[in-house]
Write an enzyme that holds these catalytic residues in place. Structure first.
Site, mmCIF file in Angstrom:
data_model
loop_
_atom_site.group_PDB
_atom_site.id
_atom_site.type_symbol
_atom_site.label_atom_id
_atom_site.label_comp_id
_atom_site.label_asym_id
_atom_site.label_seq_id
_atom_site.Cartn_x
_atom_site.Cartn_y
_atom_site.Cartn_z
ATOM 1 N N HIS A 101 0.827 -1.204 0.000
ATOM 2 C CA HIS A 101 0.000 0.000 0.000
ATOM 3 C C HIS A 101 0.865 1.260 0.000
ATOM 4 O O HIS A 101 2.045 1.231 0.376
ATOM 5 C CB HIS A 101 -0.929 0.028 1.224
ATOM 6 C CG HIS A 101 -0.195 0.103 2.537
ATOM 7 N ND1 HIS A 101 0.429 -0.997 3.092
ATOM 8 C CD2 HIS A 101 0.013 1.131 3.395
ATOM 9 C CE1 HIS A 101 0.997 -0.647 4.236
ATOM 10 N NE2 HIS A 101 0.764 0.651 4.444
ATOM 11 N N ASP A 103 0.353 4.988 1.811
ATOM 12 C CA ASP A 103 -0.471 5.447 2.931
ATOM 13 C C ASP A 103 -1.560 6.431 2.502
ATOM 14 O O ASP A 103 -1.306 7.396 1.779
ATOM 15 C CB ASP A 103 0.405 6.123 3.998
ATOM 16 C CG ASP A 103 1.267 5.118 4.754
ATOM 17 O OD1 ASP A 103 0.861 3.950 4.873
ATOM 18 O OD2 ASP A 103 2.361 5.518 5.221
ATOM 19 N N HIS A 259 4.723 0.081 0.332
ATOM 20 C CA HIS A 259 5.443 -0.694 1.335
ATOM 21 C C HIS A 259 4.570 -1.809 1.891
ATOM 22 O O HIS A 259 3.350 -1.813 1.720
ATOM 23 C CB HIS A 259 5.996 0.193 2.458
ATOM 24 C CG HIS A 259 4.962 1.005 3.179
ATOM 25 N ND1 HIS A 259 4.417 2.166 2.664
ATOM 26 C CD2 HIS A 259 4.365 0.826 4.392
ATOM 27 C CE1 HIS A 259 3.535 2.663 3.518
ATOM 28 N NE2 HIS A 259 3.483 1.868 4.570
ATOM 29 N N ARG A 273 4.362 5.946 13.713
ATOM 30 C CA ARG A 273 4.516 6.706 12.471
ATOM 31 C C ARG A 273 3.960 8.114 12.625
ATOM 32 O O ARG A 273 2.925 8.325 13.266
ATOM 33 C CB ARG A 273 3.748 5.980 11.352
ATOM 34 C CG ARG A 273 3.974 6.562 9.962
ATOM 35 C CD ARG A 273 3.062 5.889 8.962
ATOM 36 N NE ARG A 273 1.695 6.430 8.996
ATOM 37 C CZ ARG A 273 0.623 5.792 8.542
ATOM 38 N NH1 ARG A 273 0.727 4.572 8.051
ATOM 39 N NH2 ARG A 273 -0.568 6.359 8.591
#
Length: 295
Positions: A101, A103, A259, A273
């Site tokens: 995906h 983000d 990623h 994150r």
């Protein structure tokens, strides 16, 4: 080839994507020269890795992140308790983002950079893999490039890529609660399959786990097309795999990569994150992404 810039060393870790940076201590007071070097490395290598950043806590991570852009708070999931912008992935609550995906592509404004900090890492497993979506595009046959340049994909958050495996969840109620949070607002966004990167001017495939279908095609035809494009993105030659240790920080250009967090571990894993910056993708004709539904 290792590059030395003053006291900073930049060492590529694969042929097409990724570099390890040495000689930088991340903080909200990072000097402008070091910050410029990090940004240049991001533009070239798409994802950079800095080991030994044990001094960073949640506040320090947030303060450093603001140097790269305005914090981007997740549109539906609340931030970690006692933080301003932290999005936490804790395996004890079932969070395993083992799906390719980019983000937050279900929204029209896509975050530019992500800064991920390793807090608790299993003794074995739990690596993350990134893919270069520009070299994926460049490897397409010319006829397929021309087709991709014209296509639009519909992205949505009607499922949570980090919580799709029921066996990763403590019980059905936890799954339902998490899904309810993630889908508290449903977005549907029209993105170009190929977007032109705002900083580099390079063409990138913009797909991944939130891309549900190709506009104008049947479901079955969309699935076949998405599979073809995804195969180019995730070829091993196009990726870098990072073996985490606690205190590592990875920073990546979200609009230049996809990623995947490898779910091959049984021990506790926590990463945190912060995403920053906003960019509305545009295609080769300079047509912008747009929100087509929100409820």
């Amino acid at each position: 080839m290792t590059v030395q810039t003053g006291e900073i060393t930049i060492k590529p870790v694969s042929g097409r994507i990724g570099a390890e940076i040495k000689g930088v201590t991340l903080s909200g007071n990072l000097d402008s020269g070091s910050l410029h070097t990090l940004k240049q490395a991001l533009a070239e290598y798409k994802v950079i890795f800095l080991k030994g950043q044990h001094h960073l806590d949640d506040k320090g991570q947030e303060e450093f992140a603001t140097l790269l852009g305005e914090p981007y708070v997740h549109p539906t999931v609340p931030v970690k308790e006692k933080s301003n912008y932290i999005f936490e992935l804790d395996s004890d609550s079932g969070a395993r983002a083992n799906h390719w995906h980019t983000d937050v592509t279900f929204a029209p404004e896509v975050p530019k950079y992500s800064i991920l900090r390793a807090v608790i890492i299993p003794k074995v497993g739990g690596d993350t893999v990134w893919a270069n979506t520009n070299t994926a595009y460049e490897e397409l046959p010319e006829n397929l490039k021309r087709l991709a340049d014209q296509l639009w994909a519909i992205h949505t958050n009607e499922f949570d890529y980090a919580y799709t495996r029921s066996e990763d969840l403590p019980d059905d109620e936890a799954r339902k609660r998490r899904r309810a949070i993630f889908e508290s607002t449903i977005f549907k966004t029209r993105h170009p399959v190929v977007h032109v990167h705002a900083e580099t001017g390079k063409k990138h495939l913009l797909l991944g786990g939130f891309a549900g279908r190709i506009e104008g095609f049947t479901t079955s035809a969309s699935e076949r097309l998405l599979s073809i494009f995804d195969d180019y993105v995730t070829r091993l030659e196009n990726t870098v795999r990072w073996q985490w240790t606690e205190g590592d920080v990875a920073i990546w250009d979200n609009l230049a990569t996809q990623h995947y967090a490898v779910a091959d571990y049984d021990e506790h894993r926590v990463v945190r994150r912060v995403t920053v910056g906003k960019s509305v993708p545009v295609n080769v004709e300079n047509e912008a992404s747009s929100l087509i539904g929100k409820k």
